[in-house]
Design a protein around this motif. Structure first.
Motif, PDB file in Angstrom:
ATOM      1  N   PRO A 188       4.362  -2.650  -1.177  1.00 15.17           N
ATOM      2  CA  PRO A 188       5.352  -2.664  -2.270  1.00 15.17           C
ATOM      3  C   PRO A 188       5.067  -1.641  -3.366  1.00 15.17           C
ATOM      4  O   PRO A 188       5.998  -1.059  -3.932  1.00 15.17           O
ATOM      5  N   LEU A 189       3.797  -1.402  -3.660  1.00 17.52           N
ATOM      6  CA  LEU A 189       3.467  -0.430  -4.699  1.00 17.52           C
ATOM      7  C   LEU A 189       3.921   0.968  -4.295  1.00 17.52           C
ATOM      8  O   LEU A 189       4.448   1.717  -5.131  1.00 17.52           O
TER       9      LEU A 189
ATOM     10  N   ILE B 267       6.533   3.454  -6.255  1.00 22.22           N
ATOM     11  CA  ILE B 267       6.204   4.845  -6.592  1.00 22.22           C
ATOM     12  C   ILE B 267       7.285   5.774  -6.064  1.00 22.22           C
ATOM     13  O   ILE B 267       7.730   6.702  -6.757  1.00 22.22           O
ATOM     14  N   ASP B 268       7.735   5.541  -4.843  1.00 21.01           N
ATOM     15  CA  ASP B 268       8.769   6.389  -4.260  1.00 21.01           C
ATOM     16  C   ASP B 268      10.076   6.290  -5.044  1.00 21.01           C
ATOM     17  O   ASP B 268      10.750   7.304  -5.277  1.00 21.01           O
ATOM     18  N   ARG B 269      10.440   5.074  -5.431  1.00 19.65           N
ATOM     19  CA  ARG B 269      11.666   4.920  -6.224  1.00 19.65           C
ATOM     20  C   ARG B 269      11.539   5.653  -7.562  1.00 19.65           C
ATOM     21  O   ARG B 269      12.477   6.346  -8.006  1.00 19.65           O
TER      22      ARG B 269
ATOM     23  N   LEU C 177       4.597   7.910 -15.634  1.00 18.04           N
ATOM     24  CA  LEU C 177       4.258   7.634 -14.239  1.00 18.04           C
ATOM     25  C   LEU C 177       2.916   8.259 -13.878  1.00 18.04           C
ATOM     26  O   LEU C 177       2.058   7.596 -13.257  1.00 18.04           O
ATOM     27  N   LEU C 178       2.696   9.504 -14.251  1.00 19.92           N
ATOM     28  CA  LEU C 178       1.450  10.187 -13.888  1.00 19.92           C
ATOM     29  C   LEU C 178       0.247   9.535 -14.565  1.00 19.92           C
ATOM     30  O   LEU C 178      -0.818   9.388 -13.947  1.00 19.92           O
TER      31      LEU C 178
ATOM     32  N   THR D 250       2.720  -5.241  -7.622  1.00 17.05           N
ATOM     33  CA  THR D 250       3.719  -4.687  -6.698  1.00 17.05           C
ATOM     34  C   THR D 250       4.503  -3.537  -7.309  1.00 17.05           C
ATOM     35  O   THR D 250       5.228  -2.848  -6.603  1.00 17.05           O
ATOM     36  N   THR D 251       4.385  -3.336  -8.629  1.00 17.11           N
ATOM     37  CA  THR D 251       5.028  -2.196  -9.283  1.00 17.11           C
ATOM     38  C   THR D 251       3.969  -1.389 -10.021  1.00 17.11           C
ATOM     39  O   THR D 251       2.873  -1.902 -10.319  1.00 17.11           O
TER      40      THR D 251
END
Length: 820
Positions: A390-391, A395-397, A428-429, A476-477
C-alpha cells in the motif's frame, strides 16, 4: 530423469533443454529461434515459482524492460531478492514468446520462500549462484571449496585468454539464432560441453546447486504430467546436465526435505542498465548492458549503427565529429576484427577505432561513451496494476499528481516553495527521506539561496523498492508512515542534537502530528543536558526549524520558545567552558562559537518584556563574546574569533579591534598564543580582505611577525600557513604587495585625496598609455563619436630604461615568506 532424458537438438525424445546465459543478445535470439522451431506446449523458466501469477503482466504495454521480479519476506521486508530481466535476457524473450503464442509459462527454480529463509538475500536471490555458473561468465571465486569458472575453462581450451571474449565470439556476436534444424545446434554443443565439465568437476564447488536442481527436476516432472513431453526449458547452461540426468523423485524430495521457509510477497519493479552492470556489484551482471541491448535491437549492421550513436553523443558534447569520422571508424573497427580473428567487431575494436579516429588518439571521450552508451542509464517501467504494498501505491499516486517521474539518470530539481506543486514535491521528498527512502538528496543551489528555494538531486535506484517495502511497517500512506517513524525516532533518540535535527526534518516534511511528540522529547533532553557543546551543537538545527516554520506557514511559537531558552543556557555556560582548553578542544569550541553566532543571527528577535531589562538576544550574545575576547585564560584562537565576530557585527568601538590585537601581539604574549589569535581573527576565506582594507591591522600583524624570535618562528609557522592558505590567490598577492611596499606606502584608507594616491592592489599612478588603448572599444560600447571624450593626448612613451621602467617584482603568495 526417471522416465526419459532431456533433449537439446531433436524432437521426440523429451523436453528441449535450452542452456543460456542469463543476459545475452545471442542467447536471446537463439532461444527465440528454437521456440519458433519447437513450438512447445509450455515454457519452463529458471525463476521463483511464486511469480507464476505475475507472468501475464509482461505482455502489457506498460511493461518495459529492464525490470526485475522482487521477492521479500512479509515479516521482514528488508530480506529481499531480485531476479533482473533485460530486453535481451533469454528468459524475457521466452516469456514474451509464450504470451504471444498463448503458451503457459511456469517458473521452476527453488521458491523464494526457501531462498530467503536460507539467506540467499543478495542482490538477486541467486546472484551468487549465477555468478558461478557458465551462464554468468563471472570469475571464479575462492571459498572453503574451490569453485570453477566453466566459461573460463572452455575459453582456455579454445585458446582464449579472455573468457568474456570467447563467449561473445561464440554466442553473443552470432548474427542470428539459426533457422530450421540448425536452431537447436548451439544448445546441443553447449550442453555437451557442460556435460563434460560436470563429469569432471561435479557441482564445481557450487554447493547450493544440487538443491535447486532437485526442485527444477520435480517441477519438470509436474509439467510433463500437465502438458506432456513437448516442453521447452530455459535455464542456465550449467544446470542442463543435471536436468537431463536420470534420478528418482524420492531422491529429489529427500534433498528438499527440511528446508526453512518464510512467507513471501512477489512483484515486478523497475530496473536499470546500470544495476545490470557487473561494476554495480550485481553477481550475475554483465560488463556492457548498453552494448548488449544494441546488439539485440540492431542485429543488422550493428557496427555502423553503434558508431553513429557514438558520433551523435560526441556531437552533443561539442566534439567535432563528422560523417567521415564515422565511415573511417567503421573501416578501422572491421579491419581490427579481421586481424584479430573475430566474427564481429566487439567493444575492444570499437573503442580502439573511436580513440584513433574520433578522439585524436586520446581517451578523452572513453568515459563518456562508457557511461552513456556501453552501460547506459535506461530505467524500466512496470504497469500500474502490478501488485505493490500500500505504501508504494500511495507513493505512485503522489508522484503522478506532482508530476515527478522516476529516472535512472541523476538530475537536479529546483523548487520554489511558494508554488503549490513545488511545495508538494518538497513535502514528498522530505517524507521519503524520513522513511529512509532517499529518492532525492538536498543539495546547495547554484542560483538563489532564499528560504523559498530548494534544490534536490534525484535518482531512482532499484533498491529503493526494497526500502519502500521495509517502510511499509510504519503505515499505508506516506504521511502516516513518516509520522509514525518520526515519533519512534524521537522516543529512541539519545542525544539532544538528534532530537533538534528531527524537529527540523518534521517541519520540512510538514508532519504536524509528529511535532508535539518531538517537542516533548526535545524539552526533556534539553532540561537534562548541561554540556555546553551539546547545547551549542543542537541550537542551529532548532533555529533553522523556527525559520523554516515561519517560511512554510507553520506555527513555530513553541519551537521559538525552546530555542530562546536553549540560547540563554549557551550564553551562561559558554565563557566558563572556554577556559583551559587544549588545541583540539579550542578548535572544536570555535565551531560551536560560529554555529551559535549564526543561530543567534537567524533567531535575532526581541525578547519579551518578562526577560531582564528587555535586552535583545543579539545584545546578550555580544556581551558573551566580549567576555570571551578579554579573558587571558581563554585560548588565543577563541579570543581572536570572538573579536572578529564582534567586529563583523559592528559591536566594537572605533579602534577596538586594533587595541585588542595590539595587546595580544605585544612582546609579553607567547608567539604560539598570538599566532592562534591571528588564526581565529583573520582565518577563513574573508579574513584576507579584512587585512587588505585595514592597513592598521595589517601593519600590526606584519610588525609582530618580523619580531618573532628565531627560536619560536618554526612553532608559529604552521599556524600562519594554515591561516593564509585559506585566502584566495589574488588576496594573497595583494597582501604580499602591501607588505613589500612597507607601512610608509600602505594607505590608511583605500583611496587617498591625491590623484596618484596608491590603491591596494594597483600601481602607484595612472598609466596613460594603457588607458588610451581601451578608448576605441569604450567608444564602440557607449555608441559615441571620437570627440565624445576629452581630447587629452596620452603621455609620450617612456624610454625603455630598465632602471626606470621595469615592472615591480611579482609579490609573494605566502605572507610567511615576507619575514626575510
Amino acid at each position: 530423469m526417471s522416465e526419459r532424458s532431456g533433449r537439446t537438438a531433436n524432437r521426440g525424445g523429451g523436453p528441449v533443454l535450452l542452456g543460456v546465459r542469463h543476459h545475452g543478445p545471442g542467447s536471446a535470439r537463439a532461444v527465440r529461434a528454437a521456440l519458433e522451431q519447437c513450438t512447445p506446449a509450455a515454457v519452463l523458466i529458471e525463476g521463483p515459482p511464486e511469480a507464476d501469477a505475475l507472468v501475464p503482466l509482461a505482455a502489457q504495454e506498460g511493461m518495459r524492460p529492464p525490470v526485475a521480479l522482487l521477492a521479500h519476506a512479509q515479516d521482514d521486508p528488508g530480506r529481499a531478492a531480485f531476479w533482473p530481466l533485460a530486453e535481451f535476457s533469454p528468459e524475457w524473450v521466452a516469456m514474451r514468446w509464450a504470451l504471444a503464442h498463448d503458451v503457459p509459462v511456469r517458473f521452476i527454480d527453488l521458491p523464494a520462500a526457501h531462498s530467503l529463509a536460507r539467506g540467499d538475500d543478495e542482490e538477486s536471490a541467486d546472484a551468487q549462484e549465477r555468478a558461478d555458473e557458465a551462464t554468468g561468465g563471472q570469475e571464479a571465486r575462492s571459498g572453503a571449496e574451490a569453485r570453477i569458472d566453466p566459461i573460463g575453462v572452455l575459453a582456455e581450451a579454445a585458446g582464449y585468454d579472455d573468457p568474456e571474449r570467447w563467449w561473445e565470439d561464440v554466442i553473443e556476436h552470432r548474427g542470428s539464432g539459426g533457422a530450421g534444424a540448425d536452431a537447436l545446434a548451439p544448445f546441443a554443443a553447449l550442453a555437451e560441453a557442460m556435460g563434460a565439465l560436470r563429469e569432471t568437476y561435479g557441482d564445481g564447488g557450487h554447493d547450493r546447486d544440487p538443491v535447486r536442481e532437485a526442485h527444477m527436476r520435480l517441477r519438470l516432472r509436474a509439467a510433463r504430467r500437465e502438458f506432456g513431453d513437448d516442453l521447452a526449458v530455459v535455464c542456465g547452461a550449467w544446470h542442463v546436465p543435471a536436468l537431463a540426468r536420470r534420478t528418482t523423485m524420492t531422491a529429489d524430495r529427500q534433498l528438499l526435505k527440511g528446508l526453512p521457509k518464510v512467507r513471501t510477497a512477489v512483484t515486478w519493479v523497475p530496473w536499470t542498465h546500470r544495476r545490470l552492470s557487473r561494476r554495480s556489484g550485481y553477481g550475475a551482471g554483465i560488463a556492457s548492458p548498453g552494448w548488449y541491448g544494441h546488439l539485440f535491437s540492431a542485429p543488422d549492421r550493428p557496427v555502423e549503427r553503434w558508431l553513429t550513436k557514438v558520433a551523435r553523443l560526441l556531437r552533443a558534447e561539442d566534439y567535432a565529429v563528422s560523417s567521415a569520422h564515422v565511415i573511417e571508424a567503421v573501416r578501422l573497427a572491421e579491419g581490427l576484427a579481421t586481424v584479430r580473428g573475430r566474427p564481429l567487431a566487439g567493444l575492444t575494436e570499437l573503442d580502439d577505432a573511436v580513440r584513433a579516429v574520433m578522439g585524436d588518439g586520446t581517451d578523452a571521450p572513453s568515459s563518456l561513451i562508457h557511461d552513456r552508451l556501453v552501460v547506459g542509464e535506461v530505467l524500466g517501467e512496470v504497469p500500474e496494476d502490478a501488485p505493490a504494498v500500500p505504501l508504494q501505491q500511495d507513493i505512485d499516486r503522489s508522484r503522478r499528481t506532482l508530476r515527478l517521474k522516476p529516472e535512472a539518470l541523476e538530475r537536479e530539481l529546483e523548487l520554489d516553495l511558494r508554488k503549490e506543486t513545488d511545495a508538494g514535491r518538497s513535502r514528498l521528498l522530505h517524507r521519503l527521506r524520513m522513511l529512509g527512502i532517499p529518492w532525492g538528496e538536498p543539495t546547495r543551489s547554484r542560483g538563489s539561496t532564499g528560504t523559498f528555494r530548494e534544490t534536490w538531486r534525484l535518482r531512482w535506484e532499484p533498491e529503493l523498492s526494497v526500502r519502500v517495502a521495509e517502510a511499509g511497517i510504519w503505515g499505508t500512506t506516506v504521511l502516516s508512515a513518516a509520522t509514525a517513524k518520526a515519533a519512534s525516532d524521537a522516543a529512541g533518540a539519545t542525544g539532544l542534537a538528534e532530537v533538534t535535527a528531527l524537529a527540523e526534518r518534521c517541519l520540512l516534511a510538514e508532519l504536524p502530528d509528529a511535532l508535539p511528540v518531538v517537542m516533548r522529547a526535545l524539552s526533556d533532553r534539553a532540561a537534562l543536558d548541561a554540556d555546553v557543546g551539546h547545547l551549542a551543537q543542537a541550537l542551529p538545527a532548532l533555529v533553522r526549524s523556527v525559520r523554516y516554520g515561519d517560511v512554510r506557514g507553520t506555527d513555530a511559537a513553541a519551537l521559538r520558545e525552546v530555542a530562546t531558552g536553549l540560547a540563554e543556557r549557551v550564553f551562561v555556560g559558554l565563557p566558563p567552558a572556554c577556559l583551559g582548553l587544549d588545541a583540539d578542544g579550542a578548535a572544536e569550541m570555535r565551531g560551536h562559537l560560529d554555529a551559535t553566532h549564526q543561530a543567534v543571527g537567524l533567531l535575532g528577535q526581541p525578547e519579551s518584556e518578562r526577560q531582564a531589562g528587555g535586552k535583545k538576544l543579539r545584545a546578550r550574545w555580544a556581551g558573551v563574546l566580549r567576555a570571551v575576547s578579554e579573558r587571558d585564560a581563554v585560548p588565543g584562537l577563541l579570543r581572536g574569533r570572538a573579536t572578529r565576530l564582534l567586529l563583523d557585527d559592528g559591536e566594537l568601538a572605533d579602534g577596538g579591534a586594533e587595541r585588542l590585537m595590539g595587546l595580544v601581539l605585544s612582546p609579553g604574549t607567547p608567539p604560539t598564543e598570538a599566532a592562534g589569535w591571528i588564526e581565529g581573527f583573520a582565518g577563513g576565506g574573508d579574513g584576507g580582505m579584512l587585512l587588505v582594507h585595514d592597513a592598521r591591522l595589517l601593519a600590526l600583524v606584519d610588525g609582530w611577525l618580523t619580531g618573532v624570535p628565531d627560536a619560536a618562528f618554526t612553532d608559529v609557522l604552521p599556524l600562519l600557513r594554515r591561516t593564509f592558505a585559506e585566502y584566495e590567490t589574488g588576496v594573497r598577492r595583494t597582501l604580499g604587495e602591501l607588505v613589500r611596499r612597507g607601512p610608509a606606502t600602505a594607505p590608511r584608507h583605500p583611496a587617498g585625496d591625491a590623484p596618484d594616491a596608491a590603491v591596494p592592489g594597483f600601481g602607484p599612478g595612472l598609466d596613460r598609455d594603457r588607458a588610451a588603448a581601451v578608448l576605441p572599444t569604450l567608444r564602440t560600447l557607449l555608441g559615441i563619436g571620437q570627440r565624445g571624450f576629452d581630447d587629452e593626448q596620452p603621455d609620450p612613451p617612456r624610454p625603455a630604461d630598465p632602471s626606470q621602467g621595469a615592472d615591480p617584482p611579482r609579490p609573494a603568495d605566502d605572507l610567511t615568506g615576507a619575514r626575510t
